[in-house]
Design an enzyme around this catalytic site. Structure first.
Site, PDB file in Angstrom:
ATOM      1  N   ASP A   7      27.503 -29.502  -0.708  1.00 20.90           N
ATOM      2  CA  ASP A   7      28.071 -29.537  -2.056  1.00 20.90           C
ATOM      3  C   ASP A   7      29.631 -28.872  -1.806  1.00 20.90           C
ATOM      4  O   ASP A   7      29.830 -27.968  -0.910  1.00 20.90           O
ATOM      5  CB  ASP A   7      27.367 -28.871  -3.158  1.00 20.90           C
ATOM      6  N   ASP A   8      30.364 -29.161  -2.668  1.00 22.36           N
ATOM      7  CA  ASP A   8      31.953 -28.701  -2.443  1.00 22.36           C
ATOM      8  C   ASP A   8      31.927 -27.136  -3.135  1.00 22.36           C
ATOM      9  O   ASP A   8      32.596 -26.270  -2.489  1.00 22.36           O
ATOM     10  CB  ASP A   8      33.052 -29.513  -3.137  1.00 22.36           C
ATOM     11  N   ASP A  42      29.067 -23.032  -8.492  1.00 21.89           N
ATOM     12  CA  ASP A  42      29.696 -22.267  -9.596  1.00 21.89           C
ATOM     13  C   ASP A  42      28.689 -21.253 -10.341  1.00 21.89           C
ATOM     14  O   ASP A  42      28.263 -20.175  -9.999  1.00 21.89           O
ATOM     15  CB  ASP A  42      30.398 -23.366 -10.544  1.00 21.89           C
TER      16      ASP A  42
END
Length: 170
Positions: free
Chosen positions: A97-98, A101
């Site tokens: 995933d980028d 969070d």
């Protein structure tokens, strides 16, 4: 974007994202080889392409999870699951995933594939415990502005506009 949640911006260019994804691939060499790669869509698609190339992975799946848009973060939902090619527990698979969070998206992926290696390019403190590998940590109150979400335009210097990322310093 919520004024209370994000106080800083971290703009990422295409070049920087490519360098950071390649650095993540270097780190992942020690953890492989992998049977295949699972990109968390949509943010994980670009880094997954770079990492798949660098690790010479040809079998690529997508796991579509929606948890937020640029204005707010809400409940996460699986929009598309995996094919039968993926081991039910994820053993031997690499999830990309980028960003991690709050960890909400990562938690769903972990529940679906508890034995997979989870890697992301950028990590924030709340979500960091959910991933095995990452390259850059940013503070929880930072909005990462990815290149696919932005355009190049003139911006007043911070000293002139007296604010950070359009949010007044209070």
């Amino acid at each position: 974007m919520s004024e209370e949640r994000y106080k800083k911006a971290f703009p990422v260019s295409w070049d920087q994202l490519h360098r950071d994804a390649k650095a993540l691939a270097w780190r992942l060499l020690e953890s492989g080889p992998f049977n295949g790669l699972i990109a968390i869509t949509r943010g994980g698609l670009v880094p997954a392409a770079v990492i798949a190339r660098e690790l010479d992975i040809r079998l690529i799946e997508t796991l579509c999870i929606s948890s937020y848009d640029w204005t707010q973060q809400g409940g996460a939902a699986v929009l598309k699951s995996l094919s039968d090619a993926v081991d039910l527990r994820g053993k031997g698979w690499l999830i990309i995933d980028d960003l991690v969070d709050t960890g909400r998206t990562a938690k769903i992926a972990r529940e679906l594939l508890p034995e997979a290696h989870f890697a992301c390019v950028y990590a924030k403190p709340e979500g960091k415990p959910m991933v095995d590998s990452y390259i850059t940590e940013v503070s929880q109150d930072t909005w990462i502005l990815f290149p696919w979400d932005s355009e190049v335009q003139y911006v007043q210097p911070l000293a002139v506009r007296g604010q950070t990322f359009g949010i007044s310093d209070k």
